[in-house]
Scaffold this active site. Structure first.
Site, PDB file in Angstrom:
ATOM      1  N   SER A 108       0.806  -1.222   0.000  1.00  0.00           N
ATOM      2  CA  SER A 108       0.000   0.000   0.000  1.00  0.00           C
ATOM      3  C   SER A 108       0.837   1.269   0.000  1.00  0.00           C
ATOM      4  CB  SER A 108      -0.938   0.003   1.213  1.00  0.00           C
ATOM      5  OG  SER A 108      -1.768  -1.132   1.215  1.00  0.00           O
ATOM      6  N   HIS A 154       0.864   4.452   4.431  1.00  0.00           N
ATOM      7  CA  HIS A 154       0.182   5.169   3.355  1.00  0.00           C
ATOM      8  C   HIS A 154       0.686   6.604   3.254  1.00  0.00           C
ATOM      9  CE1 HIS A 154      -3.558   2.315   3.324  1.00  0.00           C
ATOM     10  NE2 HIS A 154      -2.413   1.685   3.136  1.00  0.00           N
TER      11      HIS A 154
END
Length: 200
Positions: A108, A154
């Site tokens: 991610s 992230h």
């Protein structure tokens, strides 16, 4: 390169089922990262379940080929790997000490880096970037709404990917190769310094 990355992630995921003990040391556990620094990168190729894997690979499949075409193979792979590393470094820096024993896995951080780079490249080439900005916004909301998602990874990937994407997109043509090498080297040096601070 996008297909290669997807293939590596799928292979690592299958290996996690067939040989779970063999890949245990490749997850990112902040408390162990000082002794096992490879975790900062290898964790980006591991996933915690089919849904996790499919979501990241789908996102990679959607944005990867565009960026690979726009940036070229080597800038693209540098963007992916350094964004993944940026996500891991952010985990070290921003995770509460009491959670240092928990593992983080997933592509991610790298995918968020690609999202940011897509937005920058679209703006640089005069195209409409609103769609990717909406995608980024939705994923940021999901990051903080759904439990057990590493917002640190992230955020780190998004920042590093945006910075490298801007570097690659705005370098003058005659300085593109040398500037890209120096920029990636500088980013790696910065991330190395931040890692040392986090693990001190």
């Amino acid at each position: 390169m996008t297909l290669t990355i997807i293939g590596l992630c799928v292979a690592a995921f299958l290996a996690s089922y067939l040989l779970p003990g063999a890949i245990w040391a490749f997850r990112l556990v902040p408390a162990q990262a000082g002794d096992e620094p490879w975790q900062l990168l290898t964790s980006a190729f591991l996933h915690a379940g089919w849904l996790h894997l499919l979501a990241n690979m789908y996102a990679l499949w959607i944005v990867g080929p565009f960026l690979e075409q726009m940036l070229g193979r080597w800038r693209y792979i540098a963007l992916y790997l350094v964004s993944a590393l940026g996500g891991s470094v952010a985990v070290l820096l921003l995770t509460a000490p009491e959670n240092y024993g928990f593992a983080t896995v997933g592509a991610s951080g790298a995918v968020f880096g690609l999202f940011a780079a897509v937005a920058v490249v679209l703006r640089r080439t005069g195209r409409d970037a609103r769609q990717i900005l909406v995608v980024i916004a939705i994923n940021v909301v999901i990051t903080f709404v759904i439990a057990n998602i590493s917002w640190q990874a992230h955020l780190g990937g998004l920042v590093v990917g945006g910075a490298l994407g801007a570097l690659f997109a705005y370098l003058p043509k005659e300085q593109r190769s040398v500037g890209a090498v120096l920029g990636v080297g500088g980013m790696l040096a910065l991330l190395g310094a931040l890692t040392a601070i986090a693990l001190a």
